[in-house]
Design an enzyme around this catalytic site. Structure first.
Site, mmCIF file in Angstrom:
data_model
loop_
_atom_site.group_PDB
_atom_site.id
_atom_site.type_symbol
_atom_site.label_atom_id
_atom_site.label_comp_id
_atom_site.label_asym_id
_atom_site.label_seq_id
_atom_site.Cartn_x
_atom_site.Cartn_y
_atom_site.Cartn_z
ATOM 1 N N SER A 188 14.572 44.020 21.566
ATOM 2 C CA SER A 188 14.362 43.406 22.871
ATOM 3 C C SER A 188 13.386 44.215 23.732
ATOM 4 O O SER A 188 12.283 44.486 23.275
ATOM 5 C CB SER A 188 15.722 43.235 23.550
ATOM 6 O OG SER A 188 15.649 42.181 24.445
ATOM 7 N N LYS A 243 9.707 45.801 22.500
ATOM 8 C CA LYS A 243 8.398 45.875 23.171
ATOM 9 C C LYS A 243 7.939 47.341 23.158
ATOM 10 O O LYS A 243 6.780 47.659 22.873
ATOM 11 C CB LYS A 243 8.498 45.399 24.635
ATOM 12 C CG LYS A 243 9.187 44.044 24.861
ATOM 13 C CD LYS A 243 9.225 43.671 26.342
ATOM 14 C CE LYS A 243 10.402 42.828 26.804
ATOM 15 N NZ LYS A 243 10.587 41.504 26.299
ATOM 16 N N TRP A 292 14.934 32.492 24.267
ATOM 17 C CA TRP A 292 14.331 33.297 25.345
ATOM 18 C C TRP A 292 13.201 34.186 24.809
ATOM 19 O O TRP A 292 12.189 34.394 25.464
ATOM 20 C CB TRP A 292 15.436 34.132 26.004
ATOM 21 C CG TRP A 292 15.086 34.864 27.248
ATOM 22 C CD1 TRP A 292 15.167 36.211 27.431
ATOM 23 C CD2 TRP A 292 14.655 34.314 28.501
ATOM 24 N NE1 TRP A 292 14.808 36.532 28.716
ATOM 25 C CE2 TRP A 292 14.483 35.384 29.401
ATOM 26 C CE3 TRP A 292 14.387 33.012 28.957
ATOM 27 C CZ2 TRP A 292 14.052 35.213 30.717
ATOM 28 C CZ3 TRP A 292 13.963 32.846 30.269
ATOM 29 C CH2 TRP A 292 13.800 33.931 31.128
ATOM 30 N N HIS A 334 20.481 36.747 20.006
ATOM 31 C CA HIS A 334 19.782 37.966 20.429
ATOM 32 C C HIS A 334 20.674 39.177 20.152
ATOM 33 O O HIS A 334 21.679 39.389 20.832
ATOM 34 C CB HIS A 334 19.519 37.807 21.931
ATOM 35 C CG HIS A 334 18.595 38.815 22.508
ATOM 36 N ND1 HIS A 334 17.241 38.816 22.242
ATOM 37 C CD2 HIS A 334 18.810 39.851 23.363
ATOM 38 C CE1 HIS A 334 16.676 39.799 22.916
ATOM 39 N NE2 HIS A 334 17.610 40.453 23.586
HETATM 40 C C1 GTR Z 1 15.910 40.150 29.155
HETATM 41 C C2 GTR Z 1 14.426 40.164 29.319
HETATM 42 C C3 GTR Z 1 13.785 40.120 27.965
HETATM 43 C C4 GTR Z 1 14.408 41.093 26.997
HETATM 44 C C5 GTR Z 1 15.878 41.343 27.241
HETATM 45 C C6 GTR Z 1 16.479 42.616 26.694
HETATM 46 O O1 GTR Z 1 16.602 40.014 30.309
HETATM 47 O O2 GTR Z 1 14.071 39.049 30.071
HETATM 48 O O3 GTR Z 1 12.391 40.305 28.083
HETATM 49 O O4 GTR Z 1 13.703 42.266 26.921
HETATM 50 O O5 GTR Z 1 16.224 41.363 28.563
HETATM 51 O O6 GTR Z 1 15.872 43.684 26.698
HETATM 52 O O7 GTR Z 1 17.638 42.543 26.301
#
Ligand code: GTR
Length: 362
Positions: free
Chosen positions: A188, A192, A281, A333
């Site tokens: 997540s 990045k 997402w 996720h």
């Molecule tokens: C979310 C964010 C995503 C992702 C995620 C995470 O809220 O919008 O870009 O990085 O968090 O890190 O779990």
């Protein structure tokens, strides 16, 4: 589909054809991403590391756990952060995977430690908050050394990535790891971070972004329903990026980059993009699009980039044969066992096919 802006046309308008062209183009790409998205990567400082304690009874007695501390020596003072390191028993250098994670404990739901060790990998674990907090506090820990005083000042993603590189400085002094297999994985926001770290640090030979989504692997211009946009991410998490990103993020079509640039800065090394089918997402189809869009960078180096299909994969399928791999897990996720298995399979695939990855200096 059209991948804009054009990855393979350099700042002077020339088309990138050869490995030398791409080598130069990578520097331009990094500068574009530093200036407009993540902020400039600070210079390295001298690093020292030390083993604080050691447990030889780790993973059924098949590995040794070292609790270590990394010290970054700035002119004004020294910044310390902890790192756990697990090394399987047996002689010889080991392939290494570094994981940057959300929680301090090594034995975490995102890290199947024993399975990783049983596959012959050494594992280094860093807790991202030990580098700097995940918020707009630019006085916290490492952030205090990197003032947010210009438009392209480093955001938190850059700081976490910088911390990983300093941990690697220390890890490589140990002489325990195969320098042709230095992996990095993050999930997540930390996916990045993993991509951005590998883009800048050429010692990382294999990187895996897991469900990294917007401003990670996902191609922003192809955003699908339910996916996160650049303007939404910049208003929710402006501190992840440089200040300039908040100004330019709204007109996605005017951005001077898209996320295939981020993947391309990793070429000719290996990058695996893991998605999850139930993670709209993070926009799995757009994560795959970047793999396709970045492929010409690997071709310029004369190696196989993305060998997969253009269309979305079925669940738990992917392609591991090129230096850009893609895998789509079933489920939500999460950084799960199947994601780790996918990364280890990707790395082993390169080792077994004697596709030697040359690690360079930073
Ligand atoms: C979310 C964010 C995503 C992702 C995620 C995470 O809220 O919008 O870009 O990085 O968090 O890190 O779990």
């Amino acid at each position: 589909m059209v991948f804009a802006p054009d990855l393979m046309r350099d700042n002077s308008g020339n088309i990138v054809v050869s490995d030398n062209d791409m080598y130069r183009r990578r520097k331009e790409i990094l500068e574009i991403l530093q200036k407009n998205a993540y902020g400039f990567m600070p210079s390295k400082v001298p690093v020292e590391g030390r083993i604080i304690s050691k447990d030889p009874k780790t993973c059924s007695g098949n590995a040794v756990l070292y609790n270590t501390e990394i010290s970054c020596i700035f002119n004004s003072s020294v910044f310390h952060f902890p790192m756990s390191l697990v090394v399987p028993n047996g002689s010889g250098r080991k392939p290494l995977i570094i994981v940057i994670n959300f929680r301090p404990c090594l034995y975490d739901m995102y890290i199947p430690v024993e399975e990783i060790i049983d596959n012959g990998f050494a594992l280094a674990q860093i807790y991202y908050n030990d580098i700097t907090s995940d918020d707009g506090n630019f006085e916290d820990r490492l952030a205090a050394f990197f003032p947010r005083n210009n438009d392209s000042a480093p955001g938190k993603i850059t700081m976490w990535a910088w911390g990983v590189s300093r941990a690697l400085d220390y890890l490589l002094t140990l002489g325990w790891f195969k320098e042709e297999t230095i992996g990095l994985i993050g999930h997540s926001r930390l996916g990045k971070t993993a991509l951005w770290c590998a883009a800048n640090d050429q010692r990382i030979t294999h990187v895996c972004s897991n469900d990294s989504g917007c401003m990670g692997a996902a191609y922003a211009r192809s955003l699908h329903d339910g996916g996160e946009s650049t303007s939404v991410i910049a208003s929710a998490f402006p501190f992840w990026f440089c200040p300039r990103f908040s100004e330019i993020c709204r007109g996605v079509n005017a951005l001077p980059f898209d996320q295939h640039f981020l993947l391309a800065a990793i070429a000719p090394r290996c990058v695996l993009v893991n998605s999850a089918s139930g993670d709209a997402w993070a926009d799995p189809a757009s994560e795959q699009n970047s793999c396709v869009g970045a492929d010409p960078a690997w071709r310029a180096y004369g190696v196989k980039g993305y060998a997969g299909q253009l269309n979305t994969y079925n669940e738990n399928e992917g392609n591991f044969s090129g230096r850009i791999g893609y895998f789509k897990r079933s489920g939500i996720h999460f950084l799960g066992r199947k994601d780790w298995q996918s990364f280890m399979r990707f790395i082993n695939n390169h080792i077994n096919s004697n596709d030697e990855i040359i690690a360079e200096g930073e």
